[in-house]
Design a protein around this motif. Structure first.
Motif, PDB file in Angstrom:
ATOM      1  N   ARG A   1      13.506   0.837  -0.922  1.00 41.70           N
ATOM      2  CA  ARG A   1      13.720   0.091  -2.171  1.00 41.70           C
ATOM      3  C   ARG A   1      12.384  -0.182  -2.856  1.00 41.70           C
ATOM      4  O   ARG A   1      12.248  -0.029  -4.076  1.00 41.70           O
ATOM      5  CB  ARG A   1      14.462  -1.212  -1.874  1.00 41.70           C
ATOM      6  N   GLU A   2      11.393  -0.577  -2.055  1.00 46.47           N
ATOM      7  CA  GLU A   2      10.061  -0.828  -2.613  1.00 46.47           C
ATOM      8  C   GLU A   2       9.449   0.462  -3.146  1.00 46.47           C
ATOM      9  O   GLU A   2       8.824   0.470  -4.222  1.00 46.47           O
ATOM     10  CB  GLU A   2       9.160  -1.424  -1.522  1.00 46.47           C
ATOM     11  N   LEU A   3       9.645   1.561  -2.422  1.00 49.22           N
ATOM     12  CA  LEU A   3       9.105   2.857  -2.859  1.00 49.22           C
ATOM     13  C   LEU A   3       9.744   3.290  -4.170  1.00 49.22           C
ATOM     14  O   LEU A   3       9.044   3.700  -5.116  1.00 49.22           O
ATOM     15  CB  LEU A   3       9.356   3.904  -1.773  1.00 49.22           C
ATOM     16  N   PHE A   4      11.068   3.184  -4.250  1.00 51.34           N
ATOM     17  CA  PHE A   4      11.767   3.591  -5.483  1.00 51.34           C
ATOM     18  C   PHE A   4      11.378   2.695  -6.653  1.00 51.34           C
ATOM     19  O   PHE A   4      11.301   3.144  -7.802  1.00 51.34           O
ATOM     20  CB  PHE A   4      13.276   3.562  -5.263  1.00 51.34           C
ATOM     21  N   THR A   5      11.143   1.432  -6.355  1.00 45.77           N
ATOM     22  CA  THR A   5      10.709   0.513  -7.414  1.00 45.77           C
ATOM     23  C   THR A   5       9.359   0.955  -7.979  1.00 45.77           C
ATOM     24  O   THR A   5       9.154   0.970  -9.201  1.00 45.77           O
ATOM     25  CB  THR A   5      10.612  -0.920  -6.866  1.00 45.77           C
ATOM     26  N   LYS A   6       8.447   1.348  -7.098  1.00 46.90           N
ATOM     27  CA  LYS A   6       7.127   1.787  -7.562  1.00 46.90           C
ATOM     28  C   LYS A   6       7.228   3.079  -8.359  1.00 46.90           C
ATOM     29  O   LYS A   6       6.540   3.251  -9.382  1.00 46.90           O
ATOM     30  CB  LYS A   6       6.194   1.974  -6.366  1.00 46.90           C
ATOM     31  N   ILE A   7       8.093   3.998  -7.886  1.00 46.11           N
ATOM     32  CA  ILE A   7       8.260   5.258  -8.619  1.00 46.11           C
ATOM     33  C   ILE A   7       8.842   4.980 -10.007  1.00 46.11           C
ATOM     34  O   ILE A   7       8.419   5.549 -11.019  1.00 46.11           O
ATOM     35  CB  ILE A   7       9.176   6.211  -7.827  1.00 46.11           C
ATOM     36  N   GLU A   8       9.804   4.066 -10.033  1.00 46.11           N
ATOM     37  CA  GLU A   8      10.454   3.730 -11.302  1.00 46.11           C
ATOM     38  C   GLU A   8       9.480   3.057 -12.259  1.00 46.11           C
ATOM     39  O   GLU A   8       9.510   3.281 -13.470  1.00 46.11           O
ATOM     40  CB  GLU A   8      11.657   2.830 -11.026  1.00 46.11           C
ATOM     41  N   GLU A   9       8.576   2.243 -11.715  1.00 42.84           N
ATOM     42  CA  GLU A   9       7.623   1.511 -12.561  1.00 42.84           C
ATOM     43  C   GLU A   9       6.567   2.420 -13.163  1.00 42.84           C
ATOM     44  O   GLU A   9       5.906   2.064 -14.148  1.00 42.84           O
ATOM     45  CB  GLU A   9       6.954   0.406 -11.745  1.00 42.84           C
TER      46      GLU A   9
ATOM     47  N   ASN B   1       0.811  -1.220   0.000  1.00 40.11           N
ATOM     48  CA  ASN B   1       0.000   0.000   0.000  1.00 40.11           C
ATOM     49  C   ASN B   1       0.840   1.263   0.000  1.00 40.11           C
ATOM     50  O   ASN B   1       0.320   2.349   0.261  1.00 40.11           O
ATOM     51  CB  ASN B   1      -0.930   0.005   1.222  1.00 40.11           C
ATOM     52  N   ILE B   2       2.130   1.135  -0.278  1.00 39.00           N
ATOM     53  CA  ILE B   2       2.993   2.311  -0.251  1.00 39.00           C
ATOM     54  C   ILE B   2       2.598   3.275  -1.362  1.00 39.00           C
ATOM     55  O   ILE B   2       2.481   2.893  -2.528  1.00 39.00           O
ATOM     56  CB  ILE B   2       4.474   1.913  -0.408  1.00 39.00           C
ATOM     57  N   SER B   3       2.388   4.516  -0.970  1.00 37.91           N
ATOM     58  CA  SER B   3       2.052   5.566  -1.950  1.00 37.91           C
ATOM     59  C   SER B   3       3.329   6.197  -2.479  1.00 37.91           C
ATOM     60  O   SER B   3       4.324   6.322  -1.766  1.00 37.91           O
ATOM     61  CB  SER B   3       1.181   6.629  -1.279  1.00 37.91           C
ATOM     62  N   THR B   4       3.272   6.611  -3.731  1.00 36.76           N
ATOM     63  CA  THR B   4       4.444   7.265  -4.320  1.00 36.76           C
ATOM     64  C   THR B   4       4.438   8.774  -4.080  1.00 36.76           C
ATOM     65  O   THR B   4       5.331   9.473  -4.560  1.00 36.76           O
ATOM     66  CB  THR B   4       4.484   6.990  -5.833  1.00 36.76           C
ATOM     67  N   ASP B   5       3.439   9.267  -3.375  1.00 36.40           N
ATOM     68  CA  ASP B   5       3.429  10.679  -2.992  1.00 36.40           C
ATOM     69  C   ASP B   5       4.393  10.850  -1.826  1.00 36.40           C
ATOM     70  O   ASP B   5       4.131  10.373  -0.712  1.00 36.40           O
ATOM     71  CB  ASP B   5       2.011  11.115  -2.596  1.00 36.40           C
ATOM     72  N   LEU B   6       5.511  11.499  -2.055  1.00 36.88           N
ATOM     73  CA  LEU B   6       6.594  11.514  -1.071  1.00 36.88           C
ATOM     74  C   LEU B   6       6.381  12.503   0.060  1.00 36.88           C
ATOM     75  O   LEU B   6       6.916  12.311   1.151  1.00 36.88           O
ATOM     76  CB  LEU B   6       7.923  11.836  -1.775  1.00 36.88           C
ATOM     77  N   PHE B   7       5.639  13.575  -0.198  1.00 36.97           N
ATOM     78  CA  PHE B   7       5.617  14.660   0.765  1.00 36.97           C
ATOM     79  C   PHE B   7       4.241  14.952   1.357  1.00 36.97           C
ATOM     80  O   PHE B   7       4.132  15.805   2.240  1.00 36.97           O
ATOM     81  CB  PHE B   7       6.170  15.941   0.119  1.00 36.97           C
TER      82      PHE B   7
END
Length: 846
Positions: A338-346, A27-33
């Motif tokens: 790592r999971e967050l960056f993977t989602k952003i990259e995808e 459920n990690i969101s890619t909204d960082l801030f």
């Protein structure tokens, strides 16, 4: 072969453990801030670095922060990780979601005001209400995490403190923020610089360095740290040969050159650097260029920062000893990122930066390009250590909310969707919260500081470019350090020296020469002072409660002597007490044997037994004056010494009243005598004992305990006699004076009484016994005041024994003589006057 298989199995277990992801990672969101929630928390992080020239600023918005700070960005991601983890725990805030809004500070006061004003706006609006009462004001967030720098807190701390909104910093260490009148809502998860300075000073003392320089960055952090260090170093007889400040907002080259010239001229071997990372980098770049070496003591702000530790040639500067905040590894942090960056990259959405979006809303426009290749930014040591401080701050808020909302494992009593929860309420809950994270227990003290200290580190240079941070000790209030783990980068590999003058001899004090106290001559210390370190600049006065002889290296607690059981004086008093006890027992046995006879009835009947028992109790209670005194013994000593004689004297008083009745009121004596011997005697005894008990209780309540008495003594001796405190003297005098008054009243009642012709003269016994008691204790007072403490104790026990034997010899022995040698006189006729109340007839004149 077996070992190889075991190793493969262990590796497999470890690998399988690492490959397992928590379910909430999905459920990690890619909204960082930003992230919505039932309760919002604000975050202030140095996501970007200043790229414009402050000296050319004309308009308020003439500021640009276009250079990403991977350190600040990583800490902002640590906040996101912490809140996502908390939201995944159903038992911490069941049914409640925590949201967040993170903003960039750019490490600039002019920048940080914008997000703070945004966070203080009402609810979800962008309006900051102006009202007369902010008690029911609900701002956008309930607490703010940050900022990282001490330079920013004075700008925003008072404003946020006005709303009593918790401001929990993960990096601002200046001690000025401990002032709760100025910064009432400020808290932090890193120790105050006061503790850091204490740790540094203890480190210098540990190695005998008393000739040092201190360099700071020219900002709030460096200035306050430098001032605090200089003050505390002076208190600990450490001389600061030179102090310098590195410019933060202007070109530092010229200033750094002058600073290093002064350090060389001062010939110091140790330099304390209390600086932010950038000024420290500029400073050490010049140190490397000059090929200078020494011992450098690093403050927490730059101790682990890679912009300093990765400087080319940093391994040539000598020995770096540092302090870093206590931390624990966050096992899920790296897999989470790592999971967050993977989602952003995808997501793979190439886009041009939107110039219309305010940096306030999106502090990192290029973060949409984050990928697995950027993982190294969160794996560096400074980030891993500082992330724990962010993590701790957020968990403190969560646990405080858990308590404030009345939560258990399944539900919360208050629902933030329907119930109002205010920042000032959370502040009160935070002040009481106790959190245990990764084995670190944290509570906030009354100044908002955490209950842990620092790791002591050394920079170990593995090669020309790699620095390893080895833990060599720990500090929390006191420094504990393992000297064997330190590698000294000196020619002989030994601890370098940094002193101005050679050490003095034992017991010699330094006479200062010139401007610095560490340059000195040596003179002897006086009595009452000590010198436990040869490099101190003056003899120290002994602490309260300790004393020393001339030329001492330490002060000692005084040795207290007392009336030990084996002392000659104690043996003499014990023998005297045994003699008195034997006399009392013999009298008691003799009277018991002749109980019911006219003599025993006249002497007081059963009351004589009470009188003898009280005298026995008085005699036994005197043992409290012997042996080592204690709090309980001292509470009982004087009250028992005063109360037991009261019982005996009140019995004598009742008999005196009978004599007065017979001699002064002869016509009514026969009809009232029985009443006087009965109820009146009982009332008199109980009344006298009750009054004395009240005086004794008052004395016991007002008198200090032995512990308090010893603590209050002004120690100017190494050895002295210790007795129980006789204070207050008024109460002590009242207790003794009451007994003397009883004896005096009995004396006045009987000394003029007529002797019954041909009968026993009971009045004589009372007159002599009470007179002897009064004389002894009246003489005791002036003698007592002029004696030493030891002599006072001996005198009081001696007079107590003499007064007992005086009463026994004067009152009981004449009667015992009659019982033993003239038993034929033990008849009703010989005691008729006192038995029947018949007044004595005066002898006829011839």
């Amino acid at each position: 072969m077996t070992k190889e298989w075991i190793l493969l199995v262990l590796c497999g277990i470890q690998g399988s453990g690492l490959s397992t992801k928590p379910s909430w990672f999905q459920n990690i969101s890619t909204d960082l801030f930003k992230s919505p929630g039932d309760i919002m928390i604000g975050g202030l992080f140095p996501i970007n670095e200043l790229t414009s020239d402050l000296s050319k600023r004309v308009k308020p918005d003439d500021l640009e922060c276009n250079s990403i700070s991977t350190f600040g960005l990583s800490l902002a991601l640590a906040m996101k990780f912490s809140l996502d983890e908390i939201n995944s725990k159903e038992n911490l805030l069941p049914g409640i979601t925590l949201g967040f809004e993170s903003y960039d500070t750019c490490m600039q006061p002019a920048i940080v005001m914008k997000p703070v004003l945004q966070l203080l706006t009402k609810g979800t609006t962008e309006e900051l209400d102006v009202t007369c009462n902010y008690t029911d004001y609900k701002p956008r967030v309930i607490a703010i995490i940050g900022p990282n720098s001490s330079d920013l807190v004075p700008v925003i701390g008072k404003l946020i403190g006005f709303f009593l909104m918790p401001l929990i910093s993960y990096g601002a260490t200046s001690d000025m923020f401990s002032d709760k009148e100025t910064f009432p809502s400020f808290m932090r998860t890193v120790p105050s610089d006061r503790w850091q300075v204490t740790a540094m000073v203890q480190l210098l003392k540990e190695f005998g360095w008393n000739w040092v320089s201190v360099v700071g960055s020219d900002d709030e952090y460096g200035q306050k740290g430098q001032q605090k260090f200089s003050s505390m170093a002076n208190e600990e007889s450490i001389c600061v040969a030179y102090q310098g400040l590195i410019p933060v907002y202007s070109d530092p080259v010229q200033a750094v050159t002058e600073i290093l010239n002064h350090i060389v001229d001062a010939k110091v071997g140790v330099v304390v650097v209390f600086s932010l990372p950038k000024p420290a980098r500029d400073f050490f770049a010049e140190v490397i260029r000059r090929n200078m070496t020494g011992v450098w003591v690093a403050s927490t702000a730059w101790a682990l920062n890679d912009i300093v530790s990765t400087l080319p040639g940093i391994n040539t500067i000598g020995t770096v000893l540092a302090f870093a905040d206590i931390t624990r590894p966050l096992n899920l942090f790296t897999p989470y990122i790592r999971e967050l960056f993977t989602k952003i990259e995808e997501m793979q959405i190439p886009q041009q930066p939107d110039t219309e979006i305010s940096p306030l809303d999106n502090p990192c426009t290029r973060c949409s390009y984050l990928s697995q290749a950027n993982m190294s930014m969160i794996e560096i040591k400074p980030v891993q250590r500082s992330a724990f401080s962010v993590y701790t701050a957020i968990y403190c808020v969560a646990h405080a909310l858990h308590n404030l909302l009345g939560c258990n494992a399944t539900r919360c009593a208050l629902n933030p969707k329907t119930d109002n929860v205010y920042p000032w309420q959370l502040l009160q809950s935070l002040q009481k919260v106790s959190v245990d994270l990764e084995g670190v227990s944290l509570q906030f003290d009354k100044e908002g500081n955490p209950s842990f200290g620092y790791d002591a580190l050394q920079w170990k240079f593995d090669n020309d470019t790699t620095v390893r941070f080895d833990v060599i000790g720990y500090f929390y209030q006191n420094l504990m350090i393992n000297k064997n783990n330190i590698t000294w980068h000196t020619k002989n590999g030994k601890v370098p020296m940094s002193t101005c003058s050679s050490d003095c001899g034992i017991g010699q004090v330094h006479r200062v020469k010139g401007f610095h106290s560490c340059c000195f001559d040596c003179i002897d210390c006086k009595e009452g002072t000590f010198l436990n370190r040869s490099d101190d600049i003056q003899c120290k006065s002994c602490p309260i409660g300790q004393w020393s002889t001339p030329r001492s290296t330490s002060c000692v607690y005084p040795i207290y002597t007392y009336l030990d059981w084996s002392n000659y004086e104690s043996v003499g008093l014990i023998l005297g007490g045994i003699l008195v006890l034997v006399s009392l027992v013999w009298v008691g046995v003799l009277f018991f044997k002749h109980r019911g006879t006219p003599l025993v009835k006249t002497a007081g009947g059963p009351l004589t037994g009470l009188m003898l028992l009280s005298l026995v109790g008085e005699c036994i209670s005197l043992v409290l004056f012997l042996g080592q005194p204690g709090d309980v013994v001292c509470r009982l000593q004087e009250p028992l010494n005063a109360f037991f004689p009261t019982v005996a004297l009140s019995v004598i008083l009742t008999i005196s009243l009978q004599i007065v009745c017979i001699t002064e009121f002869p016509e009514k004596s026969s009809e009232h005598l029985e009443n006087i011997r009965g109820r009146v005697s009982l009332f008199v005894i109980l009344g006298c004992c009750g009054l004395q008990a009240g005086l004794c209780g008052w004395y016991a309540q007002e008198a200090p305990s032995l512990t308090q008495y010893v603590a209050s003594l002004e120690v100017t001796y190494v050895k002295t006699f210790l007795r129980c405190p006789v204070e207050p003297m008024l109460n002590f005098g009242l207790m003794l004076g009451f007994n003397v008054m009883l004896a005096l009243v009995s004396f006045m009642a009987t000394f003029m009484a007529l002797k019954p012709p041909g009968q026993y003269n009971l009045a004589r016994d009372i007159t002599i016994s009470t007179l002897s008691y009064c004389v002894l204790w009246v003489m005791f007072i002036p003698i007592y005041t002029s004696l030493s403490d030891k002599e006072k104790s001996i005198a009081q026990v001696g007079v107590s024994l003499l007064s007992i034997i005086g009463l026994v010899a004067s009152y009981f022995f004449p009667k015992c003589q009659l019982l033993v040698k003239h038993p034929e006189l033990n008849t009703d006729d010989h005691f008729r006057t006192f038995l029947e109340g018949v007044p004595p007839t005066p002898p006829e004149e011839s």
